[in-house]
Scaffold this active site. Sequence first.
Site, PDB file in Angstrom:
ATOM      1  N   GLU A 177      10.415  34.872  64.185  1.00 17.70           N
ATOM      2  CA  GLU A 177      11.444  34.153  63.249  1.00 17.70           C
ATOM      3  C   GLU A 177      10.968  34.286  61.421  1.00 17.70           C
ATOM      4  OE1 GLU A 177      12.112  32.430  66.945  1.00 17.70           O
ATOM      5  OE2 GLU A 177      10.138  32.529  65.960  1.00 17.70           O
ATOM      6  N   HIS A 211      14.769  22.803  71.035  1.00 17.00           N
ATOM      7  CA  HIS A 211      15.967  23.583  71.315  1.00 17.00           C
ATOM      8  C   HIS A 211      17.204  22.383  70.650  1.00 17.00           C
ATOM      9  CE1 HIS A 211      13.592  26.208  73.928  1.00 17.00           C
ATOM     10  NE2 HIS A 211      14.768  26.823  73.674  1.00 17.00           N
TER      11      HIS A 211
END
Length: 338
Positions: free
Chosen positions: A74, A143
Amino acid sequence: MTELIERADTADVPAAESSMQQAINRALRDLLAEDPNTLVFGEDVGKLGGVFRVTDGLQKEFGSQRVFDTPLAESAIMGMAVGLAMNGWRPIPELQFDGFAYPAIDQIVNQMARMNYRTRGATPMPITLRLPSFGGIQAPEHHGESLEALFAHVPGLKVVAPSDPAQAYTLLLQSVRSDDPVVYMEPKARYWDRRATTFEEPSDPVGTSRVVRPGRHATLIAWGAMVHRCLQVAELAAEDGVELEVVDLRWLKPIDTAGLAESVRGTRRAVVVHEAPLTAGLGAEVATLITENCFRDLAAPVQRVTGFDVPYPAGPLESQYLPTIDRVLLAVQRTLEY
């Protein structure tokens, strides 16, 4: 997760209807078609079409030079987005899940948000970070997160969260066409919300809210998936003669102070609903703005219905964490008792 993905792939959606997933896909397609400098990239967004299939078919249509996969890193994704923006591109990076943004905080906060300021306006950052956000899908840890307060606190960033397919389309067009960096938070739980949808060009200025249901007894303020929850509450309250106004905040930064004040002055009561923990959540900022601007009009203190001050739970515990209809109704009852 596999079951959810299959639902998105195989569902037979009538032509007059669109899901939020399809609306975002259409917006990305239109944006790629209108500007050759627009790029879409991230983890599995190319051939696979993303874990939620939001980018399905885009690589095939626009090629692997404009829609492409990245390593599972990321910080690298966001660092690359900053470099591309500095060189005239209009990047639309996707981080696969909200909690995956933590490794990229340095790039988001210290580069993406500050570069324009650091260069006195010489280096705009037309980056729109697409971030599947919030809970409601019973996924594992990291998540399902609610990071809006974190991003809204960072000077230089705009933050937006759509609540339905039409808004998802319009707000994404608005975000990508902006020369400012935007964190576009997509409510995962509403990806498959299907309804008759009209796709329109943006008409409201950046930073405006909208009234999705008029009312006169109290104002419910929410964003993302919680707008739907508040509409459910309003339907039930109406059975008892209580007319609740529901405001979709949409832009979490900048916040539409004038729009909030107009609604609350009419109802004299407000309840803010969000998924994030209570302490220092964005609801506190909203409540403060209402109090500062509507103090003489308020008939009761602003109420908040939020998640709890614990890490976002996984699996079936979500139902104990997310604001429920009963919790919101209780807050409405408290504010009406003043």
